[in-house]
Scaffold this motif. Structure first.
Motif, PDB file in Angstrom:
ATOM      1  N   ASP A  33       0.844  -1.202   0.000  1.00 64.69           N
ATOM      2  CA  ASP A  33       0.000   0.000   0.000  1.00 64.69           C
ATOM      3  C   ASP A  33       0.878   1.250   0.000  1.00 64.69           C
ATOM      4  OD1 ASP A  33      -1.537   2.238   0.748  1.00 64.69           O
ATOM      5  OD2 ASP A  33      -3.001   0.974   1.773  1.00 64.69           O
ATOM      6  N   PRO A 191      -3.384  -2.050   9.359  1.00 61.45           N
ATOM      7  CA  PRO A 191      -4.104  -3.325   9.341  1.00 61.45           C
ATOM      8  C   PRO A 191      -3.319  -4.418   8.623  1.00 61.45           C
ATOM      9  CG  PRO A 191      -5.038  -1.814   7.729  1.00 61.45           C
ATOM     10  CD  PRO A 191      -3.989  -1.041   8.483  1.00 61.45           C
ATOM     11  N   LYS A 192      -3.580  -5.678   9.004  1.00 62.76           N
ATOM     12  CA  LYS A 192      -2.793  -6.774   8.410  1.00 62.76           C
ATOM     13  C   LYS A 192      -3.093  -6.966   6.928  1.00 62.76           C
ATOM     14  CE  LYS A 192      -5.819  -9.555  11.206  1.00 62.76           C
ATOM     15  NZ  LYS A 192      -5.901 -10.318  12.399  1.00 62.76           N
ATOM     16  N   THR A 193      -4.201  -6.393   6.457  1.00 66.06           N
ATOM     17  CA  THR A 193      -4.607  -6.596   5.053  1.00 66.06           C
ATOM     18  C   THR A 193      -3.688  -5.927   4.035  1.00 66.06           C
ATOM     19  OG1 THR A 193      -6.076  -4.718   5.421  1.00 66.06           O
ATOM     20  CG2 THR A 193      -7.062  -6.897   5.519  1.00 66.06           C
ATOM     21  N   GLN A 198      -0.234 -12.016   4.629  1.00 64.42           N
ATOM     22  CA  GLN A 198      -0.824 -11.281   5.758  1.00 64.42           C
ATOM     23  C   GLN A 198      -0.315 -11.847   7.073  1.00 64.42           C
ATOM     24  OE1 GLN A 198      -5.033 -10.606   6.096  1.00 64.42           O
ATOM     25  NE2 GLN A 198      -5.251 -10.097   3.934  1.00 64.42           N
ATOM     26  N   ASP A 202      -2.232  -7.173  13.814  1.00 66.02           N
ATOM     27  CA  ASP A 202      -2.116  -5.823  13.272  1.00 66.02           C
ATOM     28  C   ASP A 202      -0.764  -5.233  13.657  1.00 66.02           C
ATOM     29  OD1 ASP A 202      -4.532  -5.740  11.960  1.00 66.02           O
ATOM     30  OD2 ASP A 202      -5.629  -4.976  13.696  1.00 66.02           O
TER      31      ASP A 202
END
Length: 292
Positions: A33, A191-193, A198, A202
């Protein structure tokens, strides 16, 4: 502008190109991300006069953002399989150096002398491998390196312990050790996403700003940390019980320990988590006379 490394598609492309698979033993989780990376780097407040040290660059997702923000980036990577990948993904940046090295065994002072002669401030910015987060942070703080601070991502529960205040369940010897050297704050939850693979938990990003000098005066730093660790050995026990069971010859010196607690104005029936850093400093200085 180069395409960000940290997107799911680009990350998978790079991994497929090199046939890379994650090693669980190295705690590899790659961020996918770009916004989060941008945020991490912005908390480090780097300018084009500053340097950055990174630990565990992976495929270069964070390294790339650091290279855009800082004058120079040096990264420690332990996994040999990543070296050709990093040479490829970071080829657009001429201000990055990758060292194939375990930061826990490295002479970081020497690296800083060789690589960062001409920078104004030096920050450590990293997505730390979870299984060695604490030893890495403590090594970098206790070795007295000329760094301004750190912005690091780690497991949220460890971040909670590092930034904890007295009287809370997360507060312990780790909180004290790190707050002795730095001002610690959690700057974001992650967040772990946003990782592949993954993780199970967290993450959080903490910012540690090195203090000009510690907040308390202690006779011996080593002994101060010995006392804080002993005080939290069993959280449910009172401070007198922990100190007598953990310090050398503690049981034989119980009366002297009680007297030291009284001189430090600490009730022996309190628990370690109720003591502030100044409390522990007074206590360690009184106990130092007993044990030396």
């Amino acid at each position: 502008m180069n395409k960000d490394i940290a997107t799911p598609i680009r990350t998978k492309e790079i991994m497929n190109k090199y046939g890379f698979s994650f090693k669980k033993s190295l705690g590899q989780n790659f961020l996918i991300d770009p916004n989060i990376l941008h945020n991490i780097v912005s908390h480090a407040e780097l300018t084009k006069e500053d340097g950055a040290i990174e630990i565990g660059p992976g495929i270069g997702a964070l390294t790339e953002h650091l290279a855009r923000a800082a004058k120079k980036v040096t990264a420690f990577e332990i996994d040999q399989r990543l070296l050709p990948i990093l040479a490829d993904t970071l080829s657009p940046y001429d201000n990055v150096k990758i060292l194939h090295s375990d930061v826990l065994k490295a002479d970081v002072h020497q690296v800083i002398e060789e690589e960062f002669q001409d920078v104004k401030n030096l920050m450590v910015v990293a997505n730390l491998p979870y299984y060695v987060t604490t030893p890495i942070i403590l090594k970098l703080l206790t070795e007295g390196l000329p760094i301004k601070g750190m912005v690091v991502m780690l497991q949220k529960e460890v971040a909670d312990r590092i930034a904890a205040k007295p009287g809370t369940k997360n507060y312990g010897s780790l909180s004290i050790a790190i707050q002795y050297y730095t001002e610690a704050s959690t700057v974001m939850i992650v967040p772990k996403t946003v990782f592949i693979p993954q993780p199970n938990v967290d993450s959080a990003v903490i910012k540690l700003v090195k203090r000009d000098k510690p907040p308390v005066d202690v006779i011996s730093e080593d002994f101060f940390f010995t006392v804080t660790r002993a005080s939290f050995a069993q959280r449910r026990k009172t401070i007198i019980n922990n100190l007598t069971s953990q310090l050398p010859e503690g049981k034989a010196k119980k009366e002297a320990i009680i007297a030291a607690l009284e001189r430090a104005e600490i009730d022996p029936s309190r628990r370690g988590e109720s003591l502030s850093i100044p409390d522990f400093a007074r206590l360690a200085n009184e106990l130092y006379q007993v044990f030396h």
